[in-house]
Design a protein around this motif. Sequence first.
Motif, mmCIF file in Angstrom:
data_model
loop_
_atom_site.group_PDB
_atom_site.id
_atom_site.type_symbol
_atom_site.label_atom_id
_atom_site.label_comp_id
_atom_site.label_asym_id
_atom_site.label_seq_id
_atom_site.Cartn_x
_atom_site.Cartn_y
_atom_site.Cartn_z
ATOM 1 N N SER A 137 20.071 19.957 1.198
ATOM 2 C CA SER A 137 20.335 21.270 1.783
ATOM 3 C C SER A 137 20.047 22.408 0.819
ATOM 4 O O SER A 137 20.055 23.566 1.222
ATOM 5 N N ALA A 138 19.791 22.120 -0.444
ATOM 6 C CA ALA A 138 19.594 23.156 -1.455
ATOM 7 C C ALA A 138 18.209 23.053 -2.061
ATOM 8 O O ALA A 138 17.640 21.965 -2.206
ATOM 9 N N ALA A 139 17.669 24.199 -2.451
ATOM 10 C CA ALA A 139 16.345 24.228 -3.065
ATOM 11 C C ALA A 139 16.326 23.464 -4.385
ATOM 12 O O ALA A 139 15.310 22.872 -4.758
ATOM 13 N N SER A 140 17.447 23.451 -5.098
ATOM 14 C CA SER A 140 17.486 22.752 -6.381
ATOM 15 C C SER A 140 17.232 21.259 -6.203
ATOM 16 O O SER A 140 16.551 20.628 -7.028
ATOM 17 N N ALA A 141 17.764 20.677 -5.110
ATOM 18 C CA ALA A 141 17.545 19.255 -4.855
ATOM 19 C C ALA A 141 16.086 18.979 -4.516
ATOM 20 O O ALA A 141 15.518 17.958 -4.933
ATOM 21 N N LEU A 142 15.465 19.871 -3.762
ATOM 22 C CA LEU A 142 14.060 19.687 -3.420
ATOM 23 C C LEU A 142 13.177 19.872 -4.648
ATOM 24 O O LEU A 142 12.189 19.144 -4.826
ATOM 25 N N ARG A 143 13.532 20.834 -5.485
ATOM 26 C CA ARG A 143 12.762 21.024 -6.719
ATOM 27 C C ARG A 143 12.868 19.801 -7.602
ATOM 28 O O ARG A 143 11.880 19.390 -8.238
ATOM 29 N N ALA A 144 14.041 19.189 -7.647
ATOM 30 C CA ALA A 144 14.200 17.978 -8.451
ATOM 31 C C ALA A 144 13.322 16.853 -7.913
ATOM 32 O O ALA A 144 12.726 16.083 -8.687
ATOM 33 N N ALA A 145 13.235 16.740 -6.590
ATOM 34 C CA ALA A 145 12.383 15.706 -5.996
ATOM 35 C C ALA A 145 10.916 15.953 -6.336
ATOM 36 O O ALA A 145 10.173 15.017 -6.654
ATOM 37 N N CYS A 146 10.494 17.218 -6.298
ATOM 38 C CA CYS A 146 9.115 17.534 -6.666
ATOM 39 C C CYS A 146 8.866 17.211 -8.132
ATOM 40 O O CYS A 146 7.799 16.710 -8.511
ATOM 41 N N LEU A 164 6.074 8.157 0.199
ATOM 42 C CA LEU A 164 6.961 8.801 1.165
ATOM 43 C C LEU A 164 8.340 8.912 0.540
ATOM 44 O O LEU A 164 8.929 7.902 0.143
ATOM 45 N N TYR A 165 8.844 10.135 0.432
ATOM 46 C CA TYR A 165 10.129 10.381 -0.222
ATOM 47 C C TYR A 165 11.096 10.925 0.827
ATOM 48 O O TYR A 165 11.036 12.088 1.196
ATOM 49 N N HIS A 225 0.812 -1.215 0.000
ATOM 50 C CA HIS A 225 0.000 0.000 0.000
ATOM 51 C C HIS A 225 0.843 1.260 0.000
ATOM 52 O O HIS A 225 0.302 2.359 0.139
ATOM 53 N N LEU A 226 2.150 1.136 -0.156
ATOM 54 C CA LEU A 226 3.033 2.284 0.047
ATOM 55 C C LEU A 226 4.173 2.271 -0.962
ATOM 56 O O LEU A 226 4.745 1.222 -1.253
ATOM 57 N N SER A 227 4.511 3.445 -1.492
ATOM 58 C CA SER A 227 5.730 3.620 -2.282
ATOM 59 C C SER A 227 6.726 4.394 -1.429
ATOM 60 O O SER A 227 6.434 5.506 -0.994
ATOM 61 N N LEU A 228 7.892 3.818 -1.189
ATOM 62 C CA LEU A 228 8.921 4.459 -0.381
ATOM 63 C C LEU A 228 10.130 4.763 -1.248
ATOM 64 O O LEU A 228 10.682 3.873 -1.901
ATOM 65 N N ALA A 237 15.281 3.913 -5.132
ATOM 66 C CA ALA A 237 16.308 4.945 -5.044
ATOM 67 C C ALA A 237 15.860 6.259 -5.666
ATOM 68 O O ALA A 237 16.475 7.295 -5.438
ATOM 69 N N ALA A 238 14.811 6.237 -6.460
ATOM 70 C CA ALA A 238 14.293 7.443 -7.107
ATOM 71 C C ALA A 238 12.840 7.205 -7.476
ATOM 72 O O ALA A 238 12.364 6.063 -7.488
ATOM 73 N N ALA A 239 12.132 8.288 -7.774
ATOM 74 C CA ALA A 239 10.717 8.183 -8.118
ATOM 75 C C ALA A 239 10.484 7.979 -9.609
ATOM 76 O O ALA A 239 9.339 7.787 -10.026
ATOM 77 N N TRP A 240 11.555 8.029 -10.416
ATOM 78 C CA TRP A 240 11.366 7.911 -11.856
ATOM 79 C C TRP A 240 10.654 6.625 -12.267
ATOM 80 O O TRP A 240 9.814 6.649 -13.189
ATOM 81 N N PRO A 241 10.930 5.449 -11.656
ATOM 82 C CA PRO A 241 10.184 4.247 -12.057
ATOM 83 C C PRO A 241 8.679 4.389 -11.864
ATOM 84 O O PRO A 241 7.897 3.843 -12.650
ATOM 85 N N LEU A 242 8.276 5.124 -10.832
ATOM 86 C CA LEU A 242 6.849 5.339 -10.616
ATOM 87 C C LEU A 242 6.279 6.278 -11.677
ATOM 88 O O LEU A 242 5.168 6.092 -12.166
ATOM 89 N N ARG A 243 7.063 7.289 -12.021
ATOM 90 C CA ARG A 243 6.583 8.291 -12.983
ATOM 91 C C ARG A 243 6.375 7.691 -14.363
ATOM 92 O O ARG A 243 5.424 8.038 -15.065
ATOM 93 N N PHE A 244 7.279 6.795 -14.756
ATOM 94 C CA PHE A 244 7.213 6.242 -16.105
ATOM 95 C C PHE A 244 6.740 4.792 -16.122
ATOM 96 O O PHE A 244 6.900 4.089 -17.103
ATOM 97 N N GLY A 245 6.170 4.350 -15.009
ATOM 98 C CA GLY A 245 5.767 2.950 -14.920
ATOM 99 C C GLY A 245 4.456 2.626 -15.597
ATOM 100 O O GLY A 245 4.047 1.471 -15.639
ATOM 101 N N GLY A 246 3.763 3.645 -16.077
ATOM 102 C CA GLY A 246 2.522 3.377 -16.792
ATOM 103 C C GLY A 246 1.326 3.132 -15.914
ATOM 104 O O GLY A 246 0.310 2.608 -16.383
ATOM 105 N N ALA A 247 1.411 3.496 -14.625
ATOM 106 C CA ALA A 247 0.261 3.307 -13.751
ATOM 107 C C ALA A 247 -0.889 4.199 -14.201
ATOM 108 O O ALA A 247 -0.701 5.330 -14.630
#
Length: 345
Positions: A104-113, A98-99, A61-64, A79-89
């Motif tokens: 420490s930088a906004a660029s890293a958080l923006r990449a996660a979003c 949950l990610y 029931h959870l993606s971690l 290790a990353a959310a890309w498999p979920l994004r392109f997995g065709g769900a």
Amino acid sequence: MSTRTHNGPRPSASTRAAAQACLARMAARRSGAAHQARESPAAMARGLARALLADAGDASHLSLIKGPGADDVPDAGLAAAWPLRFGGAEPGHEKPLLYFLRASAASALRAACWETQDRGIILNLAETTPSRWTKGVMPDVPVWLNAYLPCTPYDPASADEARAILRGALQALYVDGDAGCCYLTLHGDDAGADPLSEPDAQAAWRGMYRIGPASADARIRLCGAGKALSRVIQAAGWLRRDWGIDSEIWSCPSYTRLARDAGAADRWNGLNPLMTPRTSHLDACLNGDARPVLAVTDYHQPIAGQIGAHVRAPFVAVGADSQAREHARPADAQWLVAMALRMLG
């Protein structure tokens, strides 16, 4: 969760069931012995992830996501959310996400979003390690979080606050179908706070709640977020002991949510003058009287200051840059006492 409306399909039955299974597991863990340890917000989140992954049913029931720097998070996550994004769900059939990361930088958080398509719950562990920056992040991070409307940021003071916010996020995103994502910064200190009542837990999710009963004798309202709350409580004790001044203490896990909600209420009221006025959570909490309000954050002052336009009482915000802008550091309890006395004249 925010003033934005849901732009995509409503959650499917399977999405709601997955979220409700996670919520049930959280409730069971909260009532167990582990809750009595009064763990830190970071330890609570890591322990919750382990508990969910340990149960085969919950794990389905959870993606971690175990992102960069999250070495102490359970290994069962991606290790990353890309498999979920392109997995065709199929849209609408997402699982709670949950990610965990240490950024420490906004660029890293923006990449996660960007990876998660602005969906899910982002848990930043940057504050658990020593850093030259307050709260473990560069000064642009809170500014970006404040301005980035798809994300609602929180700074919980205790494990129970973090738990309440996680519950609220799971309900809002995956049961109610709100748009956007939720961000939590998690520190590693044991706050030693008492468990939250259910009304306080719901109020924490909305941005603030009062610690202790209301006091007619209180001359000032003191607000604190995250680790700053402990120094606010210390300052309140000194004001009472040394100056005979009672304070009302409020925990504010999200100044940003409070300001957005208050701004949305003001806009709606301005456009609908003949309708029953809407009351924001901030308005309901603080605008019943004219006692001064001192709001404290360990980010820079404008983060707490953003609620000032909506507080109908003398207001001062204190941040990590309030004492010495060239060497930002959290305001100590003595400084908070001095600011409170100055406000009271």
